[in-house]
Structures are given as C-alpha cells and as structure tokens.
Design an enzyme around this catalytic site. Structure first.
Site, PDB file in Angstrom:
ATOM      1  N   SER A 261       0.837  -1.206   0.000  1.00 12.75           N
ATOM      2  CA  SER A 261       0.000   0.000   0.000  1.00 12.75           C
ATOM      3  C   SER A 261       0.868   1.250   0.000  1.00 12.75           C
ATOM      4  O   SER A 261       2.077   1.184   0.245  1.00 12.75           O
ATOM      5  CB  SER A 261      -0.897   0.008   1.238  1.00 12.75           C
ATOM      6  OG  SER A 261      -0.108   0.317   2.371  1.00 12.75           O
ATOM      7  N   LYS A 262       0.220   2.373  -0.246  1.00 15.78           N
ATOM      8  CA  LYS A 262       0.916   3.659  -0.261  1.00 15.78           C
ATOM      9  C   LYS A 262       1.623   3.894   1.078  1.00 15.78           C
ATOM     10  O   LYS A 262       2.720   4.411   1.130  1.00 15.78           O
ATOM     11  CB  LYS A 262      -0.092   4.773  -0.544  1.00 15.78           C
ATOM     12  CG  LYS A 262       0.513   6.157  -0.494  1.00 15.78           C
ATOM     13  CD  LYS A 262      -0.462   7.173  -1.011  1.00 15.78           C
ATOM     14  CE  LYS A 262      -0.050   8.610  -0.844  1.00 15.78           C
ATOM     15  NZ  LYS A 262       0.845   8.988   0.191  1.00 15.78           N
ATOM     16  N   ARG A 263       0.952   3.444   2.134  1.00 18.14           N
ATOM     17  CA  ARG A 263       1.525   3.651   3.464  1.00 18.14           C
ATOM     18  C   ARG A 263       2.880   2.939   3.646  1.00 18.14           C
ATOM     19  O   ARG A 263       3.769   3.431   4.312  1.00 18.14           O
ATOM     20  CB  ARG A 263       0.548   3.223   4.554  1.00 18.14           C
ATOM     21  CG  ARG A 263      -0.003   4.443   5.284  1.00 18.14           C
ATOM     22  CD  ARG A 263      -1.077   4.093   6.259  1.00 18.14           C
ATOM     23  NE  ARG A 263      -2.315   3.768   5.558  1.00 18.14           N
ATOM     24  CZ  ARG A 263      -3.149   2.820   5.933  1.00 18.14           C
ATOM     25  NH1 ARG A 263      -2.887   2.082   6.982  1.00 18.14           N
ATOM     26  NH2 ARG A 263      -4.263   2.617   5.275  1.00 18.14           N
ATOM     27  N   ASP A 266       5.395   5.149   2.069  1.00 15.99           N
ATOM     28  CA  ASP A 266       5.692   6.315   2.917  1.00 15.99           C
ATOM     29  C   ASP A 266       6.587   5.904   4.092  1.00 15.99           C
ATOM     30  O   ASP A 266       7.511   6.604   4.460  1.00 15.99           O
ATOM     31  CB  ASP A 266       4.393   6.926   3.470  1.00 15.99           C
ATOM     32  CG  ASP A 266       3.542   7.511   2.341  1.00 15.99           C
ATOM     33  OD1 ASP A 266       4.101   7.767   1.257  1.00 15.99           O
ATOM     34  OD2 ASP A 266       2.317   7.688   2.538  1.00 15.99           O
TER      35      ASP A 266
END
Ligand code: GLU
Length: 502
Positions: A261-263, A266
């Site tokens: 996921s994007k998380r 990050d």
C-alpha cells in the site's frame, strides 16, 4: 482463431499504483506476443469517487513505460467511446435486454428501507444480504404484481436493476492462472447492475464493454476474482461467449504479508506509484519512480518479474524479450513480495548496460534543475566516468557536482588526513609544473607520476592534497581525468585556492 484483444480498464478513482501498471504490462505483453490489440478503457461509472487528473495520469504512465495502447480515449478506435461515462446509450440497450430475461429484476427499495434491514440484521449479529433468501419478500418486481410495478414506474419511483443470482447452482469456472474450480452461487447476493440514477455499476458496464469491444482475454488483478461468478453469469444471461480470464497475484508488502500500500511506501521511503502525483481535491501527494530517477525500462523490467519468471529465470530482459518469453500460464498463483532494494538493483544494472547517450537526456534533466548549462561532450564524458558508481542517474550529480561547482569548503576529516606540513610546498611546485603542460589525461598522468618519483615523498602526499583542491574531498575518479575535464585554468585556480587556505 479470432484476433486476440485485451484491455486495461482502470477506474479514475485514484492514481494508478504499481500493481495497476503491472496489470497493464501483462496485458500489453500478452497482446504483443499474440499479435493482438491492447486497449485502454476508462471505467468511470463511479462519479462520486472520481479523482481529478487520475485519467490523464494513466495515459502519462503508459507513455512513460512505453506501453501505448492501440485503442483508447486519446487514440480512438473502432469500438469508441472508450470512456464508460460516454457509453450510456449502449448500456441502456443492454439494460432493456437483460430485463427481458429471468436474470434481472427491478428493485424499488428505498435507501431508508435498506438501512432498516441492515440495522435489524446487525441487531441479530448478522450482515444483511439482498439474496435469494429474502428477495421474494422485498420491494421489487419479483414480489410486486406487474400492475404495481407499472404504477411505480409511471409515478417515477426510483429503482435499481438487480441481478437474480441463481439459487443453489454449482457454477464451473476457469482461470488461466488458477485452473478450473467451481463455486456454489447460493453464497452470493443479488448485485445491483444499474443504480437508481440510471448509471450501470462496474459489473454491468464491464461485461457489456468486454463483449461489445470483442475482448478475448480478461487479464486483471486478483481482487476481481470474487466478481468472476457474476460476470460469467452475466455472459450467460445475454447468451454471449465468455472470454478467458486470468487473475493476477497481488503485489505484497516487503515483509511478505498483506497487499502493498501507499503507506508502506511512505513508511520505508520507496515509491508505490510510477509517477509523482498531487491530489488537488484532498491535498495528498506521493513520490514516483520517474521522479526518483528510475529509468522506465528498469522499472518495467522490475515490474514484469513481480509475479512471473521467464523459463531460464533470466532477470534482465528488454521489452522485446519479455514479449517473446511471456506466458500467462507461467504467472504465479501466489502473491509477489515487493523488494525495494531489488528495484534499485534493476536500475543499477540498466545504468551499467546503457550507452552514455541513452542516459544523457535523463542527466540533462538533472542539470537543468540545477541551472547548469548543457555541454553535451562534457556531460557524456562525466556520465561514462561515473555511471558504474551509481544506482540512479541523479546520483551522477551527487558524485560529480565538483565538475561544475568549485569546492568552497573542504571536508574537514579528509583535510586532516591529506594536508601535512609539506603540502603547501607540494601544491606550489605542482602549480608551477602544470602551468607549462598540455592538459590531456596522458600528459598529466605521466607528469604526476614523475613528480611523485622525484619528490620521493610517496603517492598519497601528492595525490591527496591535489584531490582535496580539485574535489573538496578524498573521492572521485582519477585525478588526470578530472583535470582534463576541468581544464587548465579551472584546475590551477582550484590549486591556488587551496594553497591560499593552508
Ligand atoms: N475498473 C476495474 C479496476 O479499476 C477493472 C477491473 C477489470 O479489469 O475488470 O480495476
């Protein structure tokens, strides 16, 4: 056999992440391998979740990756329009058609009625499902008389169209990657095919489009496997030939568990998206592979091997080689763990193998950002000199900025190591010696070696102060090459500056 036609069908409800790009890539490889067509269709029926710029982003990503579709909104084609929001008339025709069959019915249930049913189920610890068990007692055309239905339509009562999921049917299914299996349809609810606003849902529009666009193979993410029974039944309802399906494995987090996921990106500082983006509606943004200085070929190669491996397990493949080797049946069933370090490795390998001229446009982008004037000959020399040391083109700048910017400060630790009592005198003698020299690598090399020999004080005593003067630190390529590229005036100037500071 008829022409192979595949489609990539993203929804502009968010920016395309690398999983989506891999789906596009596998569609592209499969189409090219079989001399077929690769089509881009924009599935934008869910207007409420529409994200501005997401459609243009898809087009830009495919261009950057070199995966251009033969038919799309931009390119047009025999089956246009390629944006679902522009295909309402086509859907209308098929809505009328399916309503004539046993497979669909009108549902007049209001949002309040449905909410109540959900609340009652919840009180009993259950989840409400609009299915074969309850449908005959609800506010729909299965229960109401034809006159009642007619009246409601005349009154303008809003209605949805629902699919009548067969009760207790064992449905045989087939997937190129997963093989044959079957499923009991009793477990499924009666999905909405057309919403009360007249817009078809994903399922209905998707199947109608795949059929009308003559799609032969549906290659898409594993998350759509749960929709396969409904889709196959929709083909059956219309009496259409069912395309072949291939559901691709998920791309997993670096730890191996759960969907990437994007998380995760990050958290660990690696991109999950091909290009950087900014969402104007909610202010969110993300970094991208392109902006992180990945070469598109390296990115595409890395993606291709997330879930598929060619027969000889070769890792570096050109797009042409991937097309030759690609085989949907060899796509793995289980998820592919994403490895950010491996992504860097791919980029490094591509930089190593690339001709400096191929890297030039990417490097000149970096120079432009730094306001450095372009000098093709110089830039190419520096690329070939430094490319072995870097994972990314932008690191050529990090390793070689001294070629353009005179060191204003010297690394303190290196200074301590390099500058000894006699360094000033060494620099002084070198300045005098260099003044009368031709500034080419060979002459400089020979001169410095003779100097070291005559001076008798050792290589380091000469080379280290020299390097500090030129680079500002004890790093960089061979000194004679640095001096040749910098030229006589600049090299001497740098030596004089160090001389004045020690
Ligand atoms: N619009 C769907 C998506 O966003 C496409 C699924 C499919 O390919 O059928 O992924």
């Amino acid at each position: 056999m008829s022409e192979i036609r595949v489609r990539f069908a993203p929804s502009p409800t968010g920016f395309l992440h690398i999983g989506g790009v891999r789906t596009a890539l596998y569609n592209y490889l499969f189409a090219k391998k079989h001399n077929g067509k690769f089509i881009l269709r924009i599935e934008d029926t869910d207007q409420a979740r529409f994200v501005e710029g997401a459609e243009q982003y898809v087009e830009e990503v495919l261009k950057w990756c070199g995966l251009e579709p033969e038919e799309s909104v931009e390119k047009g084609g025999d089956f246009a329009p390629y944006r679902q929001s522009e295909r309402k008339e086509i859907y209308q025709k098929y809505i009328t058609e399916i309503l004539k069959t046993e497979y669909a019915y009108l549902a007049f249930d209001t949002p309040e009625e449905l909410e109540k049913l959900r609340a009652v189920a919840e009180e009993q610890g259950k989840v409400f499902s609009y299915n074969h068990e309850v449908r005959n007692s609800l506010n729909n055309s299965l229960r109401l008389s034809p006159q009642e239905v007619e009246e409601k339509i005349c009154e303008g009562t809003p209605y949805a169209v629902r699919f009548k999921m067969p009760e207790q049917r064992i449905l045989p299914l087939q997937d190129i990657i997963r093989g044959k299996f079957s499923i009991d349809t009793s477990g499924f609810d009666d999905k909405v095919l057309v919403k009360t606003d007249g817009m078809p849902t994903y399922h209905f529009a998707n199947v109608v489009d795949d059929h009308t666009m003559k799609i032969t193979h549906v290659i898409r993410g594993e998350e759509w496997l749960a929709s396969l029974p409904l889709h196959v039944l929709l083909y059956e309802a219309f009496g259409w030939e069912v395309p072949q399906f291939a559901h691709l494995p998920l791309i997993l987090k670096p730890e191996g568990k759960g969907k990437l996921s994007k998380r995760d990106g990050d958290k660990f500082g690696f991109p999950v998206f091909p290009l950087a983006w900014q969402n104007k509606q909610d202010g969110t943004s993300s970094i991208g592979y392109r902006e992180e200085s990945y070469l598109p070929q390296a990115f595409v190669n890395m993606l291709a091997l997330l879930g598929w491996s060619p027969s000889d397990n070769k890792e570096i493949l050109s797009l042409e080689e991937m097309i030759q080797e690609f085989d949907l049946e060899k796509v793995h069933k289980s998820g592919a763990r994403f490895n950010p370090e491996k992504a860097k490795w791919f980029n490094h390998e591509y930089i190593l193998a690339a001709e400096p001229t191929e890297l030039l446009p990417f490097f000149q982008e970096v120079l432009k950002e730094k306001n450095i004037p372009i000098d093709e000959v110089k830039d190419l020399r520096i690329i070939s000199l430094l490319k072995e040391r870097v994972n990314f083109v932008k690191e050529i700048w990090d390793n070689g900025s001294f070629f353009w910017i005179r060191p204003l400060e010297y690394n303190e630790k290196s200074m301590k190591k390099a500058i000894k009592e006699d360094s000033k005198e060494v620099i002084n003698q070198l300045i005098t010696g260099f003044e009368s020299l031709n500034f080419d690598e060979k002459t400089l090399h020979d001169y410095i070696h003779d100097f070291v020999e005559k001076n008798g004080s050792g290589f380091g005593k000469v080379m280290q102060p020299l390097r500090i003067a030129l680079v500002g630190d004890l790093k960089g390529p061979d000194i004679p090459i640095i001096m040749e590229i910098l030229g006589k005036d600049e090299s001497l100037e740098r030596l004089k500056i160090l001389y004045s500071k020690i």
